[in-house]
Design a protein around this motif. Sequence first.
Motif, short mmCIF file in Angstrom:
data_model
loop_
_atom_site.label_atom_id
_atom_site.label_comp_id
_atom_site.label_asym_id
_atom_site.label_seq_id
_atom_site.Cartn_x
_atom_site.Cartn_y
_atom_site.Cartn_z
N UNK A 119 0.81 -1.22 0.00
CA UNK A 119 0.00 0.00 0.00
C UNK A 119 0.85 1.27 0.00
N UNK A 120 1.93 1.24 0.73
CA UNK A 120 2.76 2.46 0.82
C UNK A 120 3.67 2.62 -0.39
N UNK A 121 4.24 1.51 -0.89
CA UNK A 121 5.21 1.59 -1.98
C UNK A 121 4.71 0.94 -3.26
N UNK A 122 3.63 0.20 -3.19
CA UNK A 122 3.07 -0.47 -4.36
C UNK A 122 1.84 0.26 -4.87
N UNK A 123 1.06 -0.45 -5.66
CA UNK A 123 -0.09 0.16 -6.31
C UNK A 123 -1.38 0.09 -5.50
#
Length: 108
Positions: free
Chosen positions: A44-48
């Motif tokens: 969630x923070x670094x992905x989609x």
Amino acid sequence: MTIKEAQLRVDQWINTTGVRYFNELTNTAMLMEEVGEVARIMARKYGEQSFKKSDEQVDLADELADVLFVVVCLANQTGIDLTDALEKNFAKKAIRDGERHKNNEKLK
């Protein structure tokens, strides 16, 4: 805190507040749960993926600490000195990967 100190503190906590160690299989399952929580945050923070309203207050540092705590529990209950294990792991990586990453075109 050193790794050895962490192993001692976890052991002290388990034997006072935690009463006893969960068995190795239970701790392995708990480790998978904690790693899953880290993966959820990372996605969630670094992905989609996007955060749900209920996920907005998650703390990556706390979840990583949960992973470390369970790893230390597993090491303690299986008689592994994590300081020694990590030293040996660095030595293995130095030999195995000494030139590999430097010569990896994908990393340049």
